[in-house]
Design a protein around this motif. Structure first.
Motif, mmCIF file in Angstrom:
data_model
loop_
_atom_site.group_PDB
_atom_site.id
_atom_site.type_symbol
_atom_site.label_atom_id
_atom_site.label_comp_id
_atom_site.label_asym_id
_atom_site.label_seq_id
_atom_site.Cartn_x
_atom_site.Cartn_y
_atom_site.Cartn_z
ATOM 1 N N VAL A 167 5.413 6.569 -19.771
ATOM 2 C CA VAL A 167 4.326 7.507 -19.987
ATOM 3 C C VAL A 167 4.852 8.920 -19.781
ATOM 4 O O VAL A 167 5.728 9.155 -18.929
ATOM 5 N N THR A 168 4.338 9.848 -20.549
ATOM 6 C CA THR A 168 4.793 11.238 -20.428
ATOM 7 C C THR A 168 4.604 11.718 -18.996
ATOM 8 O O THR A 168 3.496 11.624 -18.454
ATOM 9 N N PRO A 169 5.672 12.183 -18.353
ATOM 10 C CA PRO A 169 5.545 12.618 -16.943
ATOM 11 C C PRO A 169 4.531 13.757 -16.805
ATOM 12 O O PRO A 169 4.621 14.761 -17.506
ATOM 13 N N SER A 170 3.594 13.558 -15.909
ATOM 14 C CA SER A 170 2.580 14.590 -15.626
ATOM 15 C C SER A 170 1.978 14.290 -14.252
ATOM 16 O O SER A 170 1.919 13.124 -13.837
ATOM 17 N N PRO A 171 1.555 15.308 -13.531
ATOM 18 C CA PRO A 171 0.949 15.082 -12.208
ATOM 19 C C PRO A 171 -0.307 14.230 -12.326
ATOM 20 O O PRO A 171 -1.109 14.397 -13.228
ATOM 21 N N ARG A 172 -0.427 13.307 -11.398
ATOM 22 C CA ARG A 172 -1.585 12.423 -11.386
ATOM 23 C C ARG A 172 -2.180 12.375 -9.974
ATOM 24 O O ARG A 172 -1.491 12.540 -8.964
ATOM 25 N N TRP A 173 -3.497 12.121 -9.906
ATOM 26 C CA TRP A 173 -4.206 11.932 -8.629
ATOM 27 C C TRP A 173 -4.588 10.462 -8.496
ATOM 28 O O TRP A 173 -5.046 9.832 -9.451
ATOM 29 N N TYR A 174 -4.414 9.902 -7.291
ATOM 30 C CA TYR A 174 -4.718 8.499 -7.032
ATOM 31 C C TYR A 174 -5.579 8.391 -5.768
ATOM 32 O O TYR A 174 -5.498 9.220 -4.851
ATOM 33 N N ARG A 175 -6.392 7.321 -5.764
ATOM 34 C CA ARG A 175 -7.182 6.992 -4.582
ATOM 35 C C ARG A 175 -6.816 5.576 -4.162
ATOM 36 O O ARG A 175 -6.942 4.635 -4.966
ATOM 37 N N ALA A 176 -6.357 5.411 -2.914
ATOM 38 C CA ALA A 176 -5.959 4.116 -2.392
ATOM 39 C C ALA A 176 -6.865 3.750 -1.230
ATOM 40 O O ALA A 176 -7.214 4.606 -0.406
ATOM 41 N N THR A 177 -7.242 2.469 -1.153
ATOM 42 C CA THR A 177 -8.080 1.992 -0.056
ATOM 43 C C THR A 177 -7.499 0.696 0.486
ATOM 44 O O THR A 177 -6.728 0.004 -0.201
ATOM 45 N N VAL A 178 -7.901 0.350 1.703
ATOM 46 C CA VAL A 178 -7.526 -0.909 2.315
ATOM 47 C C VAL A 178 -8.675 -1.364 3.201
ATOM 48 O O VAL A 178 -9.359 -0.546 3.820
ATOM 49 N N ARG A 179 -8.874 -2.700 3.244
ATOM 50 C CA ARG A 179 -9.871 -3.255 4.136
ATOM 51 C C ARG A 179 -9.491 -4.692 4.438
ATOM 52 O O ARG A 179 -8.817 -5.360 3.645
ATOM 53 N N ALA A 180 -9.898 -5.177 5.588
ATOM 54 C CA ALA A 180 -9.604 -6.548 6.004
ATOM 55 C C ALA A 180 -10.672 -7.480 5.470
ATOM 56 O O ALA A 180 -11.859 -7.162 5.514
ATOM 57 N N GLY A 182 -12.926 -10.846 5.595
ATOM 58 C CA GLY A 182 -13.508 -11.618 6.685
ATOM 59 C C GLY A 182 -13.304 -13.095 6.533
ATOM 60 O O GLY A 182 -14.260 -13.829 6.268
ATOM 61 N N ARG A 183 -12.082 -13.588 6.620
ATOM 62 C CA ARG A 183 -11.787 -15.024 6.552
ATOM 63 C C ARG A 183 -11.595 -15.576 7.943
ATOM 64 O O ARG A 183 -11.114 -14.898 8.849
ATOM 65 N N THR A 184 -11.950 -16.825 8.119
ATOM 66 C CA THR A 184 -11.804 -17.450 9.442
ATOM 67 C C THR A 184 -10.373 -17.897 9.695
ATOM 68 O O THR A 184 -9.964 -18.045 10.839
ATOM 69 N N GLY A 185 -9.638 -18.080 8.662
ATOM 70 C CA GLY A 185 -8.255 -18.518 8.831
ATOM 71 C C GLY A 185 -7.313 -17.336 8.963
ATOM 72 O O GLY A 185 -7.538 -16.393 9.716
ATOM 73 N N GLU A 186 -6.241 -17.384 8.198
ATOM 74 C CA GLU A 186 -5.238 -16.318 8.249
ATOM 75 C C GLU A 186 -5.846 -15.023 7.703
ATOM 76 O O GLU A 186 -6.447 -15.026 6.632
ATOM 77 N N PRO A 187 -5.710 -13.891 8.439
ATOM 78 C CA PRO A 187 -6.304 -12.633 7.962
ATOM 79 C C PRO A 187 -5.620 -12.136 6.700
ATOM 80 O O PRO A 187 -4.399 -12.206 6.559
ATOM 81 N N LEU A 188 -6.418 -11.636 5.782
ATOM 82 C CA LEU A 188 -5.918 -11.077 4.533
ATOM 83 C C LEU A 188 -6.344 -9.626 4.419
ATOM 84 O O LEU A 188 -7.364 -9.203 4.993
ATOM 85 N N LEU A 189 -5.604 -8.834 3.674
ATOM 86 C CA LEU A 189 -5.874 -7.409 3.469
ATOM 87 C C LEU A 189 -6.062 -7.152 1.986
ATOM 88 O O LEU A 189 -5.271 -7.619 1.167
ATOM 89 N N ALA A 190 -7.122 -6.430 1.640
ATOM 90 C CA ALA A 190 -7.404 -6.094 0.240
ATOM 91 C C ALA A 190 -7.053 -4.626 0.015
ATOM 92 O O ALA A 190 -7.625 -3.738 0.645
ATOM 93 N N TRP A 191 -6.106 -4.357 -0.884
ATOM 94 C CA TRP A 191 -5.697 -2.988 -1.241
ATOM 95 C C TRP A 191 -6.207 -2.687 -2.637
ATOM 96 O O TRP A 191 -6.247 -3.560 -3.509
ATOM 97 N N THR A 192 -6.628 -1.456 -2.847
ATOM 98 C CA THR A 192 -7.013 -1.007 -4.191
ATOM 99 C C THR A 192 -6.346 0.324 -4.483
ATOM 100 O O THR A 192 -6.083 1.116 -3.565
ATOM 101 N N ILE A 193 -6.111 0.559 -5.750
ATOM 102 C CA ILE A 193 -5.569 1.845 -6.197
ATOM 103 C C ILE A 193 -6.207 2.181 -7.526
ATOM 104 O O ILE A 193 -6.391 1.303 -8.388
ATOM 105 N N ALA A 194 -6.612 3.453 -7.664
ATOM 106 C CA ALA A 194 -7.272 3.895 -8.900
ATOM 107 C C ALA A 194 -6.760 5.275 -9.273
ATOM 108 O O ALA A 194 -6.502 6.118 -8.399
ATOM 109 N N ASP A 195 -6.613 5.501 -10.562
ATOM 110 C CA ASP A 195 -6.209 6.812 -11.082
ATOM 111 C C ASP A 195 -7.469 7.677 -11.212
ATOM 112 O O ASP A 195 -8.380 7.372 -11.983
ATOM 113 N N ILE A 196 -7.562 8.768 -10.406
ATOM 114 C CA ILE A 196 -8.757 9.633 -10.399
ATOM 115 C C ILE A 196 -8.428 11.013 -10.947
ATOM 116 O O ILE A 196 -9.074 12.005 -10.609
ATOM 117 N N THR A 197 -7.421 11.082 -11.812
ATOM 118 C CA THR A 197 -7.011 12.380 -12.353
ATOM 119 C C THR A 197 -8.141 13.027 -13.134
ATOM 120 O O THR A 197 -8.428 14.228 -12.966
#
Length: 847
Positions: A167-180, A182-197
């Motif tokens: 992709v043509t190089p250009s400045p971009r803005w991103y929004r990243a989130t994380v949250r745990a 709620g599982r009873t077994g092994e804990p898992l982490l949900a990450w998200t990333i979105a381009d908000i340019t």
């Protein structure tokens, strides 16, 4: 994007088919184990094969029953799980699910598109992907820390390149989130990333447009401000700030009110228009703003208010037009500005009236005098005054309608609970057919304070005149009573107890003493009685009087005392003050025919609180307040006005002299205080005594006097009242002088006499010229040609050590102030007995 969303996720290691394979694997293992045991012909092979098949049969039967009871389901679980996975797979936001060790469990197709991963082998976690990016490393580090603590977080960051490849190089803005998750077994982490340019570009465009709009508004040729319901300024443009001298760099919304920049009349006009405006009204006001430097700025305000559901103002937007005339402006406009300023800032109430007496326009002073309802035209001017003045105003309006000139001024009482008076001037409109409807111009001046001062001055003059009359009468009566008392004393010397005339002489003396008591009350009213002030705590004084006051109030009346803490000290004569309280309690008892309550209360009153009592005569200062209140029948106003006059009484003949309250008035006045009465018919009466607060000093200055009255206490100790000293007696009343001379000569003294101060100087010069000596001078205070204090000053020039006794029917305070500070003298109040004269002379000579 539509085609890619139909594809499977890049990574999915938590699907249901994996569990099914494990179940098939377990079943196959059991069959293989059973076949191996059977084929090996082991001793336990057949029993083991039977046991395995029995176990499987039991599990099968249990599963059938569980399926029948609904404990085990097939279709619903799969359908729900499929909906969730479809949602994640089609989610346009890149989503990644990892375990606690950072192993990827799930990644949807959007995550690959955002991070540039085409296949599952290219998928990287956000920590690995962005930890080496200087612009995003700190943000990802913070999110990772939150993830380890099983907390949620969100970060936005800017990269100088796009995460996608090709992709043509250009400045971009991103929004990243994380949250745990709620599982009873092994804990898992949900990450998200979105381009908000695109979102950031829209925000920047919005803020840029907003900044342009604010810049346009700030540099507009007109002022503008917005204010909330309390008048606090929420926005102020640069133009108005420059006019007012406000520094915008230091201005904070809702920290300053528009009333700070208004004159008093401007605030009244603004409040009046706010009360009468509606939600859609644009109100035009001409008034003056006050700059930070204190200068007036004539402006025109165009105001529009939005209102809440309950009718209260929510936000007001105001356009401000500068009305200051320029050098090249319109003369007519400049004249209009000057008229508006005069009209609004005039201290006189001005209003234009129609033929019915309704206000068409009014200035701020009119609003202050008559109220908002009248200024807005809600009520007619006749409704703003008392009933007895309404017809007078109607006649004045009729005269204005006829065009009559020279309508007389009107003095009216304004309606309301508080007594307020105003002087109104009505003038006819010269052109009643100009279409405005104005037939008269009303001018009003508040004369409440003027009336109060006039009434106070008249009352003061009346009380002073009565006091002077009472003092003069008391002075003459004292001379007469002195002669009577002395004559009776001489007669008693020649008539023993068994004499038939003895009882008549005693009756004469008792009557003379009673008359002397009345004279002392007159002197108390005229503020000319002898006072011995000292520092008192009124709480202690009234507490000591409780038993006495209880006997005075009687059994049917309840006596209550209420004292405030830390009462300030006062300077007063304790005996005189006790007499005042006694008299007030006695009057309160007489005001209650059967039962009732008399309440004596004390408290401190600070200077700022004095105005709240509404007594025009009360000077602002710190006082100690004593209130004597009863629940009796009360008094009408005409009686309350005369209650302190001498010989005025509402009691039956023979039950009062009318001097009790006048005496209390004089005592409080002579103590530097004030006494007032408030009474309501059928509810009771309250007397309020204000005594000035006394602030003790380290070295209080007091006048040194030795009174003859106090000498009575030592009379019993002085058994021998005779002497051989030389005394000069100065008295202008011949009968009084001859009696006193005779009494002193009977005691053995050498007595010389003079009828005036000038004659006394001649007598003492003549005696000293012949080698004689005067030990003591007994002089009247009030004498023709030269009074007693002047005589004392003249004799001090000749004999600094000469002893002196003043005789007077007035208090020594009335003449001691005319003597040098620290002057020592004796004092004998009239009328006095022969023994009192002898005691005073003996005491002065012994000192």
């Amino acid at each position: 994007m539509a085609s890619t969303r139909d594809e499977k996720p890049l990574i999915d290691r938590d699907s249901t088919p994996g569990g099914l394979r494990r179940l098939l694997f377990l079943a196959g293992f059991l069959f293989v184990l059973a076949a191996a045991l059977a084929l090996s012909r082991h001793a336990y092979g057949a029993p083991a094969l039977v046991a395995i098949f029995g176990l499987l049969a039991m599990v099968g039967i249990a599963s059938v029953f569980a399926l029948a009871l609904g404990v085990i389901r097939f279709g619903d679980v799969d359908r729900t799980s499929g909906i969730g996975k479809d949602f994640l797979d089609d989610l346009p936001t890149g989503t990644l699910i990892t375990d606690r060790k950072g192993r990827i469990i799930y990644a949807n197709r959007a995550y690959g598109e955002q991070t540039g991963a085409v296949s599952s082998t290219e998928v990287r976690t956000l920590e690995r992907l962005l930890s080496r990016e200087p612009e995003a490393s700190e943000a990802i580090y913070r999110l990772a820390n939150l993830a380890r603590e099983r907390m949620s977080g969100e970060e936005e960051f800017r990269l100088s390149r796009d995460l996608r490849h090709g992709v043509t190089p250009s400045p971009r803005w991103y929004r990243a989130t994380v949250r745990a998750l709620g599982r009873t077994g092994e804990p898992l982490l949900a990450w998200t990333i979105a381009d908000i340019t695109n979102e950031r570009e829209q925000q920047e465009t919005f803020f840029r447009d907003l900044q342009h709009a604010i810049d346009y508004l700030d540099h507009a040729p007109a002022g503008f401000f917005a204010s909330d319901e309390d008048g606090r300024i929420t926005y102020l443009n640069a133009t108005l700030a420059a006019w007012l001298g406000v520094d915008l760099t230091e201005f904070r919304p809702q920290t300053r009110s528009i009333s700070e920049f208004l004159t008093e009349e401007g605030r009244l006009i603004l409040l009046r228009t706010q009360a009468g405006s509606t939600n859609s009204d644009v109100v035009t006001l001409d008034l003056d703003l006050v700059t930070a430097g204190g200068q007036r700025l004539p402006v025109r305000l165009l105001r529009n208010s939005s209102r809440r559901v309950d009718g209260r103002s929510k936000l007001t937007r105001t356009l401000v037009l500068n009305q200051r005339p320029s050098g090249e402006g319109d003369p007519a406009r400049a004249a209009e500005v000057r008229f508006v300023r005069f009209f609004n800032s005039s201290p006189m109430a001005i209003a234009a009236l129609d033929a019915m007496g309704r206000v068409l326009r009014a200035n701020a002073a009119f609003t202050k005098l008559f109220g908002d309802a009248a200024a807005l035209g809600g009520v007619m001017i006749t409704d703003c005054v008392r009933d007895q003045n309404r017809e007078t105003i109607r006649q004045a309006l009729l005269a204005a309608v006829r065009g009559q000139a020279g309508i007389p001024a009107l003095d009216v009482q304004l309606a309301g609970e508080a007594a307020r008076a105003a002087r109104l001037y009505v003038s006819a409109n010269s052109d009643i057919h100009d279409g405005s409807g104005e037939v008269a111009i009303l001018y009003g001046v508040d004369i409440t304070e003027q009336r109060a001062l006039e009434e106070q001055f008249a009352q003061s003059q009346k009380m002073q005149a009565i006091g002077n009359l009472a003092g003069g009468i008391a002075h003459d009566f004292n001379n007469v009573l002195t002669i009577i008392t002395a004559s009776v004393d001489f007669l008693l010397l020649n008539h023993p107890t068994g004499d038939p005339s003895f009882q008549d002489l005693i009756l004469i003396k008792q009557s003379a003493n009673r008359a002397a008591s009345l004279v002392r009350q007159l002197l108390a009213y005229s503020r000319r009685q002898t006072m011995r002030p000292k520092m008192l705590s009124l709480t202690d004084v009234i507490a000591d009087m409780h038993l006495l006051l209880k006997r005075i109030s009687g059994d049917l009346v309840k006596l209550e005392r209420r004292h405030a803490r830390d009462l300030w000290p006062v300077m007063a004569d304790i005996g005189q003050f006790e007499q005042v309280i006694t008299n007030l309690v006695q009057n309160a008892r007489d005001a209650m025919r059967e039962s009732g309550t008399v309440t004596i209360s004390t408290r401190n009153v600070e200077a700022a609180e004095t105005a709240g009592f509404g007594y025009a005569e009360l000077i602002p200062a710190d006082y100690v307040l004593v209130e004597v209140a009863d629940t009796g029948s009360g008094m009408p106003p005409e009686v309350a006005e005369r209650i302190f006059e001498p010989f005025f009484t509402t009691k039956e003949i023979g039950k009062g002299t009318g001097l009790g309250l006048s005496m209390a008035y004089g005592i409080i006045k002579q103590s530097g205080g004030f006494i007032f009465v408030d009474s309501v018919m059928g509810e009771g009466t309250t007397f309020r005594i204000f005594l000035p607060r006394h602030v003790p000093t380290e070295a209080p200055i007091s006048l040194e006097v030795s009174a003859g009255s106090s000498g009575q206490s030592s009379a019993s100790a002085a058994k021998d009242l005779s002497g051989t000293s030389s005394i000069l007696l100065v008295e202008d009343e011949d009968n009084v002088r001859s009696g006193n001379v005779r009494a002193l000569k009977m005691r053995g003294y050498e007595v010389h006499e003079a009828s005036s101060g000038l004659e006394a100087l001649d007598v003492i010069d003549e005696i000293e010229a012949e080698g004689g000596h005067i030990d003591l001078v007994v002089s009247d205070v009030v004498m023709p040609e030269m009074d007693g204090p002047t005589l004392l000053r003249e004799m001090r020039k000749r004999r600094p050590d000469l002893k002196f006794i003043f005789v007077s029917g007035y208090a020594e305070d009335a003449f001691a102030k005319n003597l040098p500070d620290g002057e020592k003298f004796g004092f004998l109040p009239k009328p006095f007995s022969l023994r009192e004269l002898a005691v005073a002379v003996k005491t002065a000579l012994d000192e």
